[in-house]
Design an enzyme around this catalytic site. Structure first.
Site, PDB file in Angstrom:
ATOM      1  N   THR A  14       0.935  -1.187   0.057  1.00 43.05           N
ATOM      2  CA  THR A  14      -0.092  -0.088  -0.164  1.00 43.05           C
ATOM      3  C   THR A  14       0.907   1.263  -0.002  1.00 43.05           C
ATOM      4  O   THR A  14       0.723   2.048  -0.889  1.00 43.05           O
ATOM      5  CB  THR A  14      -0.765  -0.163   1.086  1.00 43.05           C
ATOM      6  OG1 THR A  14      -1.580  -0.995   1.229  1.00 43.05           O
ATOM      7  CG2 THR A  14      -1.820   1.006   1.281  1.00 43.05           C
ATOM      8  N   LYS A 107       6.388   2.099  12.556  1.00 40.97           N
ATOM      9  CA  LYS A 107       6.209   2.313  13.826  1.00 40.97           C
ATOM     10  C   LYS A 107       6.930   1.330  14.844  1.00 40.97           C
ATOM     11  O   LYS A 107       7.322   1.410  16.188  1.00 40.97           O
ATOM     12  CB  LYS A 107       5.034   2.928  14.352  1.00 40.97           C
ATOM     13  CG  LYS A 107       3.729   1.920  14.053  1.00 40.97           C
ATOM     14  CD  LYS A 107       3.067   2.267  12.609  1.00 40.97           C
ATOM     15  CE  LYS A 107       2.009   1.396  12.346  1.00 40.97           C
ATOM     16  NZ  LYS A 107       1.289   1.604  11.368  1.00 40.97           N
ATOM     17  N   GLU A 131       8.208  10.107   9.433  1.00 40.27           N
ATOM     18  CA  GLU A 131       6.897  10.931   9.616  1.00 40.27           C
ATOM     19  C   GLU A 131       5.593   9.979   9.413  1.00 40.27           C
ATOM     20  O   GLU A 131       4.672  10.132   9.942  1.00 40.27           O
ATOM     21  CB  GLU A 131       6.862  11.968   8.487  1.00 40.27           C
ATOM     22  CG  GLU A 131       5.773  12.945   8.586  1.00 40.27           C
ATOM     23  CD  GLU A 131       5.632  13.828  10.010  1.00 40.27           C
ATOM     24  OE1 GLU A 131       5.051  13.537  10.775  1.00 40.27           O
ATOM     25  OE2 GLU A 131       6.212  14.651   9.869  1.00 40.27           O
ATOM     26  N   VAL A 134       3.486   7.734  12.279  1.00 39.57           N
ATOM     27  CA  VAL A 134       2.745   7.943  13.453  1.00 39.57           C
ATOM     28  C   VAL A 134       1.549   8.806  12.634  1.00 39.57           C
ATOM     29  O   VAL A 134       2.019  10.021  12.154  1.00 39.57           O
ATOM     30  CB  VAL A 134       3.458   8.917  14.341  1.00 39.57           C
ATOM     31  CG1 VAL A 134       2.191   9.718  15.659  1.00 39.57           C
ATOM     32  CG2 VAL A 134       4.698   8.243  15.222  1.00 39.57           C
ATOM     33  N   GLY A 136      -0.394   8.674  10.098  1.00 38.39           N
ATOM     34  CA  GLY A 136      -0.459   8.586   8.599  1.00 38.39           C
ATOM     35  C   GLY A 136      -0.018  10.138   7.916  1.00 38.39           C
ATOM     36  O   GLY A 136       1.166  10.232   8.055  1.00 38.39           O
ATOM     37  N   GLY A 189     -10.486  -4.782   4.602  1.00 35.47           N
ATOM     38  CA  GLY A 189      -8.851  -4.740   4.513  1.00 35.47           C
ATOM     39  C   GLY A 189      -8.389  -3.618   5.534  1.00 35.47           C
ATOM     40  O   GLY A 189      -7.241  -3.287   5.384  1.00 35.47           O
ATOM     41  N   ASP A 203      -0.371  -0.859  18.056  1.00 37.69           N
ATOM     42  CA  ASP A 203      -0.027  -0.088  16.840  1.00 37.69           C
ATOM     43  C   ASP A 203      -0.165   1.293  17.465  1.00 37.69           C
ATOM     44  O   ASP A 203       0.849   2.208  17.311  1.00 37.69           O
ATOM     45  CB  ASP A 203      -1.073  -0.453  15.916  1.00 37.69           C
ATOM     46  CG  ASP A 203      -0.670   0.917  14.815  1.00 37.69           C
ATOM     47  OD1 ASP A 203       0.206   0.609  14.133  1.00 37.69           O
ATOM     48  OD2 ASP A 203      -1.664   1.765  14.808  1.00 37.69           O
ATOM     49  N   LYS A 207       2.923   4.129  18.324  1.00 35.70           N
ATOM     50  CA  LYS A 207       2.907   5.610  17.922  1.00 35.70           C
ATOM     51  C   LYS A 207       3.210   6.481  19.024  1.00 35.70           C
ATOM     52  O   LYS A 207       4.118   7.381  18.988  1.00 35.70           O
ATOM     53  CB  LYS A 207       1.600   5.721  17.034  1.00 35.70           C
ATOM     54  CG  LYS A 207       1.691   4.946  15.804  1.00 35.70           C
ATOM     55  CD  LYS A 207       0.112   5.101  15.147  1.00 35.70           C
ATOM     56  CE  LYS A 207       0.285   4.380  14.008  1.00 35.70           C
ATOM     57  NZ  LYS A 207      -1.227   4.174  13.517  1.00 35.70           N
ATOM     58  N   GLY A 304      -3.771   4.684   4.793  1.00 36.14           N
ATOM     59  CA  GLY A 304      -3.926   4.692   3.228  1.00 36.14           C
ATOM     60  C   GLY A 304      -3.116   5.101   2.491  1.00 36.14           C
ATOM     61  O   GLY A 304      -1.971   5.577   2.995  1.00 36.14           O
TER      62      GLY A 304
END
Ligand code: NAP
Ligand code: HSE
Length: 428
Positions: A14, A107, A131, A134, A136, A189, A203, A207, A304
């Site tokens: 992705t 992360k 960058e 954390v 996105g 997904g 997760d 971060k 994303g």
């Protein structure tokens, strides 16, 4: 013409493909902004035959990401594979050892090995930029290390996992139970390969630990994050919170106190009309408080292809311009090693449990709370059936330690029909 900045990209999923697309689509704009071309020289992924929807024919293919990281024709190693051990760690170390800067979205890698990697980078005169790791697409690392560098940061908090925020808002908006929405998120997904990384709060904890390090000048201390996931949040909790004017969010809070570094990531009730309460779907929000600036609120897409690749490219452009900030905003060797402090600032709590429906049950619960010094603000018994009585209690401000003591006494009594759920009420 200026020398191009030559990238080696490991990971074409992705995020990796998002980066390839930006570099192909925006070559002229990137060159105009940085003063030099940004070129991909080599890439790596597991499956060379996969159609990734974009041509990779101009780039050398490396089956081994470590070999890619060591290439002489690569200036910056871009790690977009993920995982905190194995290829991501090996290739990052190889890149630093062979004199490359590193850009990563990983992360987990930095939460577990950030201190050692930052020291290695510094010894080599290189930096690791992260960058995208954390929140996105939100430029939160840049905000902390650069724009807010003149502040003593007093507190960092926020919603940093889009999947959990999607699940919680979808439960709220559609009135659906957790299991059903979890499955929906899976079908869409949204979940990590190991879903516990998302719903277990891990997760988001990764971060938070990275933001803490930059904000407070401390060594990354992921083990010190008090973690609680959203798996036990029921539609009943969502509805009860709503009836009191709150929403439930997986909220991270970090602050440095006289006792040490407090970091917690847990589902909390926040006022429904607050900026955090109004956050929907996969959006993230980070709130930074500093002695001079007071409060800054950053909001944007937390995941994303486009948003995460945007953040990676911000780091790449800095390196193309020759702009290097130390990995955690200051020399790694100078990061303080402070003790972990449990977060004991008093707050009201929401408590849901279920009692055996028999005389004196409620009195025993009230006694357990009273004996621990916890004062009840509101108490409600809901939807009783023949054998069990669900109970919602809102406490006055109390310390988590006192609430835990009361919950232990409740468990030891003979009136509990279910394990209590206790959620802090944050009035942010
Ligand atoms: P992904 O879609 O699963 O892609 C991972 C890529 O890494 C794939 O191309 C895979 O190859 C490659 N890969 C895995 N193991 C490899 C190995 N041993 N050798 C070579 N290549 C290998 O993951 P992603 O979502 O892009 O995430 C990448 C990183 O960004 C992770 O650290 C993640 O936490 C972070 N991140 C992701 C997002 C997001 O929205 N997705 C947001 C923020 C941060 P194949 O394609 O051949 O299988
Ligand atoms: N699983 C993460 C999330 C991806 O849902 O926020 C972005 O880091």
């Amino acid at each position: 013409m200026s020398q191009p900045l030559r990238l080696g990209i490991a990971g074409l999923g992705t995020v990796g493909i998002g980066v390839v697309k930006i570099i192909r689509r925006q070559a002229a704009l990137l060159e105009a902004r940085t003063g030099r071309p940004i070129e991909i020289v080599a890439v790596s992924a597991r499956d060379a035959s996969k159609d990734r929807g974009v041509s990779l024919s101009g780039y050398a293919w490396e089956t081994d990401p470590v070999a890619l990281a060591k290439r002489d024709d690569v200036d910056v190693f871009v790690e977009l594979m993920g995982g905190h051990e194995g290829p991501a760690k090996d290739a990052t170390e190889a890149a630093l050892a062979t004199g490359k800067d590193v850009v990563t979205a990983n992360k987990a890698l930095l939460a577990h090995h950030g201190q050692a990697l930052a020291e290695t980078a510094e010894a080599a005169g290189k930096v690791i930029r992260f960058e995208a790791a954390v929140a996105g697409g939100i430029p939160v690392i840049k905000s902390l290390t650069e724009g807010l560098a003149g502040n003593e940061i007093t507190r960092v908090m926020g919603v940093m996992n889009g999947t959990c925020n999607y699940i919680l808002t979808r439960m709220q908006d559609a009135g659906l139970p957790y299991d059903e929405v979890f499955e929906e998120a899976n079908q869409l997904g949204y979940l990590e390969a190991d879903p516990n990384l998302d719903v277990g709060g891990i997760d988001a904890g990764h971060k938070l630990s990275l933001l803490s390090s930059i904000a407070f000048g401390t060594k990354v201390n992921f083990d010190g994050v008090e973690l609680e996931g959203i798996q036990r949040i029921s539609i009943e909790d969502i509805n009860q919170a709503a009836s009191m004017g709150f929403k439930i969010k997986l909220l991270g809070v970090a602050q440095l106190t006289g006792r040490g570094l407090e970091q917690r990531m847990s589902p909390c009730l926040v006022p429904a009309d607050s900026p955090l309460g109004q956050l929907k779907g996969g959006t993230n929000m980070v709130v930074i408080e500093g002695d001079a600036v007071e409060q800054v609120v950053l909001r944007g897409p937390g995941a994303g292809e486009g948003p995460t690749a945007s953040a990676v490219m911000g780091d790449v452009c800095d390196l193309a311009r020759g702009f290097r900030v130390a990995t955690f905003g200051q020399p790694a060797a100078g990061l303080k090693d402070v003790p972990t402090a449990s977060s004991n600032s008093p707050a009201p709590y929401y408590l849901r449990t279920s009692l055996l429906d028999r005389p004196g049950a409620m009195a025993k619960i009230a006694t357990a709370l009273g004996d621990a010094g916890v004062s009840i603000d509101r108490m409600r018994q809901t939807q009783h059936d023949s054998s069990e009585a669900p109970v919602i209690i809102v406490t006055h401000k109390t310390q988590r330690r006192q609430l835990e003591e009361a919950i232990a006494a409740m468990r030891a009594s003979d009136v509990m029909a279910s394990e209590p759920v206790a959620l802090r009420i944050e009035t942010v």
